[in-house]
Design a protein around this motif. Structure first.
Motif, PDB file in Angstrom:
ATOM      1  N   VAL A   1     -16.728   5.378 -47.652  1.00 36.07           N
ATOM      2  CA  VAL A   1     -15.474   5.439 -48.388  1.00 36.07           C
ATOM      3  C   VAL A   1     -14.563   4.975 -47.132  1.00 36.07           C
ATOM      4  O   VAL A   1     -13.447   4.353 -47.823  1.00 36.07           O
ATOM      5  N   SER A   2     -14.974   4.806 -46.034  1.00 38.36           N
ATOM      6  CA  SER A   2     -14.258   4.079 -45.087  1.00 38.36           C
ATOM      7  C   SER A   2     -13.783   2.743 -45.573  1.00 38.36           C
ATOM      8  O   SER A   2     -12.668   2.260 -45.557  1.00 38.36           O
TER       9      SER A   2
ATOM     10  N   PHE B   1      -7.080  13.501 -42.871  1.00 41.14           N
ATOM     11  CA  PHE B   1      -8.442  12.849 -42.311  1.00 41.14           C
ATOM     12  C   PHE B   1      -7.657  11.647 -41.466  1.00 41.14           C
ATOM     13  O   PHE B   1      -6.915  10.587 -41.858  1.00 41.14           O
TER      14      PHE B   1
ATOM     15  N   ASN C   1     -10.642  17.242 -45.908  1.00 40.54           N
ATOM     16  CA  ASN C   1     -10.978  17.453 -44.393  1.00 40.54           C
ATOM     17  C   ASN C   1      -9.685  17.179 -43.739  1.00 40.54           C
ATOM     18  O   ASN C   1      -8.925  16.340 -43.978  1.00 40.54           O
TER      19      ASN C   1
ATOM     20  N   ASP D   1      -9.351  10.513 -52.440  1.00 39.51           N
ATOM     21  CA  ASP D   1     -10.588  10.561 -51.567  1.00 39.51           C
ATOM     22  C   ASP D   1     -11.368  11.658 -52.215  1.00 39.51           C
ATOM     23  O   ASP D   1     -10.801  12.915 -51.577  1.00 39.51           O
TER      24      ASP D   1
ATOM     25  N   ILE E   1     -14.633  12.349 -51.405  1.00 35.06           N
ATOM     26  CA  ILE E   1     -15.793  12.262 -50.826  1.00 35.06           C
ATOM     27  C   ILE E   1     -16.438  13.601 -50.756  1.00 35.06           C
ATOM     28  O   ILE E   1     -17.646  13.589 -50.681  1.00 35.06           O
ATOM     29  N   TYR E   2     -15.664  14.603 -50.933  1.00 32.46           N
ATOM     30  CA  TYR E   2     -16.369  16.092 -50.799  1.00 32.46           C
ATOM     31  C   TYR E   2     -16.740  16.550 -52.091  1.00 32.46           C
ATOM     32  O   TYR E   2     -16.743  17.829 -52.406  1.00 32.46           O
TER      33      TYR E   2
ATOM     34  N   SER F   1     -22.269   9.509 -48.188  1.00 30.47           N
ATOM     35  CA  SER F   1     -22.516   9.999 -47.151  1.00 30.47           C
ATOM     36  C   SER F   1     -22.547  11.457 -46.915  1.00 30.47           C
ATOM     37  O   SER F   1     -23.819  11.871 -46.135  1.00 30.47           O
ATOM     38  N   LYS F   2     -21.815  12.149 -47.391  1.00 31.17           N
ATOM     39  CA  LYS F   2     -21.894  13.820 -46.972  1.00 31.17           C
ATOM     40  C   LYS F   2     -22.871  14.423 -48.182  1.00 31.17           C
ATOM     41  O   LYS F   2     -23.789  15.012 -47.709  1.00 31.17           O
TER      42      LYS F   2
ATOM     43  N   ARG G   1     -24.043   3.955 -45.037  1.00 29.12           N
ATOM     44  CA  ARG G   1     -22.482   3.307 -45.252  1.00 29.12           C
ATOM     45  C   ARG G   1     -22.474   2.766 -46.847  1.00 29.12           C
ATOM     46  O   ARG G   1     -22.323   1.809 -46.968  1.00 29.12           O
TER      47      ARG G   1
HETATM   48  N1  PMP Z   1     -12.734  10.535 -46.015  1.00 32.66           N
HETATM   49  C1  PMP Z   1     -12.813  11.774 -45.510  1.00 32.66           C
HETATM   50  C2  PMP Z   1     -11.916  12.668 -46.025  1.00 32.66           C
HETATM   51  C3  PMP Z   1     -13.858  11.822 -44.512  1.00 32.66           C
HETATM   52  O1  PMP Z   1     -14.027  13.077 -44.017  1.00 32.66           O
HETATM   53  C4  PMP Z   1     -14.929  10.727 -44.238  1.00 32.66           C
HETATM   54  C5  PMP Z   1     -15.991  10.945 -43.265  1.00 32.66           C
HETATM   55  N2  PMP Z   1     -15.685  11.883 -42.205  1.00 32.66           N
HETATM   56  C6  PMP Z   1     -14.609   9.747 -44.845  1.00 32.66           C
HETATM   57  C7  PMP Z   1     -13.723   9.636 -45.690  1.00 32.66           C
HETATM   58  C8  PMP Z   1     -15.367   8.428 -44.555  1.00 32.66           C
HETATM   59  O2  PMP Z   1     -16.885   8.662 -45.044  1.00 32.66           O
HETATM   60  P1  PMP Z   1     -17.823   7.505 -45.018  1.00 32.66           P
HETATM   61  O3  PMP Z   1     -18.902   7.915 -44.115  1.00 32.66           O
HETATM   62  O4  PMP Z   1     -18.245   7.535 -46.396  1.00 32.66           O
HETATM   63  O5  PMP Z   1     -17.188   6.363 -44.614  1.00 32.66           O
END
Ligand code: PMP
Length: 386
Positions: A98-99, A123, A176, A204, A206-207, A233-234, A242
């Motif tokens: 997601v980064s 975040f 987050n 975002d 991701i969760y 990732s999570k 990645r």
């Molecule tokens: N968004 C949030 C809210 C996160 O907590 C994180 C990772 N800590 C990321 C994006 C980045 O995740 P990724 O490992 O997929 O790059």
């Protein structure tokens, strides 16, 4: 060497050092800590996924893929989004986590002088990426109105921050570091605000797996003008792989894709193949239920002096620092250092916020570690409130 002698770009110099350096230094000296500071799932990835990755590498899938990623995985992601949210984005780009999706979205949409609305707490990466793009960050407040109530947003405040320069209205639910989730009305409201001022919603998600509320709502259910960022990732326990994705309308996703072509190139090929081979057959619900149990335990056991807002998603809790008998809040550094002395790692809230009133606990830990950590935090609550 002094910073001005190196010749660093203004961009690199614009990124501030973390305000919690000292804490990181202390952490580095600890031997076998009870680590409640971690931002990744504590479980290993599903065995069949790991097997599929090994197989993919042995089968020779170690070269570049096309920039947008394997078409089969694009389709699997879009099918999954449609099944969960009832809306199918036009297209999907596989990203380097997601980064990677965050970086490509910000670079595609933000010019110097543009404005982005971000939640506070946030975040940390969001703020820095916006700075790299030369954009101005404006924060909307998501803290509870009263201690212990839910984290959410105030639509009037979001509206008041909008100007003709607003380019992105950013949402992160589940959040987050707070574990808060936006309600349907909040998501719809914030989407309408963005629509009215011609801004994009970047979401975002991701969760998204770790949702303990009754429903999960995404801005893409209300608008096409949304870039949805999701990842593996999570949920799959593979942050080192990645792997992430961005979905949205083709015209904007084409810009992200072009930038990816000249930067990340593509998401890691063997892991794309592994997900194609096994993703539709893996049920992640048991992981969510395990984490719901940890969340419930934490909410039940944590000392009331912390005024915890019950986390509705992700694997974080964001309790308030306790107040002493004199009504004065304990200093966050003093509190976090006292926890470190007792071998427990937590992160002070100021790492994620303009306020210095809370701290982040990750419950992505074994039940045993979590129980030990909570015991230490409760002892500290007793000590500081005595
Ligand atoms: N968004 C949030 C809210 C996160 O907590 C994180 C990772 N800590 C990321 C994006 C980045 O995740 P990724 O490992 O997929 O790059």
């Amino acid at each position: 060497m002094a910073a001005d002698n190196i010749g660093l770009s203004r961009r690199a110099r614009g990124i501030e050092q973390s305000g919690i350096r000292r804490i990181f230094e202390l952490m580095a000296t600890m031997e076998d800590p009870i680590n409640l500071s971690i931002g990744q799932a504590h479980y290993d990835p599903p065995e069949r996924l790991v097997e599929a990755a090994c197989k993919a590498m042995r089968a020779g899938h170690n070269r570049y893929t096309v920039t947008q990623g394997l078409p089969q995985l694009n389709d699997i992601v879009l099918d999954d989004v449609e099944a969960r949210l009832g809306a199918r984005p036009e297209t999907c780009l596989l990203t380097s986590g997601v980064s990677g999706g965050l970086m490509l979205s910000f670079l595609s949409l933000l010019d110097p002088g543009d404005e982005i609305l971000l939640p506070d707490p946030y975040f940390v990466m969001y703020k820095h990426l916006a700075t790299i793009c030369g954009a101005t960050v404006k924060f909307y407040d998501t803290y509870p109105k009263r201690a212990g109530e839910r984290f959410g947003l105030d639509l009037d405040q979001v509206q008041s921050l909008v100007t003709e320069k607003t380019k992105i209205v950013f949402v992160n639910s589940p959040s987050n570091p707070t574990g808060g989730m936006l309600s349907r009305d909040e998501v719809e409201g914030v989407t309408r605000i963005a629509e009215r001022c011609g801004a994009w919603v970047v979401s975002d998600e991701i969760y998204d797996l770790f949702c303990y509320a009754d429903e999960y709502v995404s801005p893409l259910q209300f608008t096409d003008r949304c870039i949805q960022l999701g990842g593996f990732s999570k949920s799959y326990g593979v942050p080192g792989w990645r792997m992430g994705y961005a979905t949205g309308p083709s015209d904007v996703l084409d810009a992200l894709k072009t930038l990816q072509q000249f930067s990340f190139v593509c998401a890691p090929a063997p892991f794309q193949h592994a997900l194609v081979a096994s993703m539709p057959d893996i049920d992640l619900a048991p992981y969510r239920e395990e984490y719901r149990g940890k969340r419930d335990m934490l909410v039940e056991k944590l000392h009331p002096a912390f005024h915890l807002s019950k986390p509705e998603g992700a694997f974080y809790a964001f309790p308030q620092l306790p107040k002493g008998r004199d009504g004065v809040q304990v200093d966050s550094d003093v509190f976090v250092e006292a926890a470190i002395e007792k071998n427990v790692l937590i992160v002070p809230g100021k790492a994620f916020s303009s306020r210095d009133t809370h701290f982040r606990v990750s419950f992505a830990a074994s039940d045993e570690q979590l129980a030990q950590g909570v015991e230490v935090l409760n002892e500290l609550a007793e000590r500081f409130t005595a």
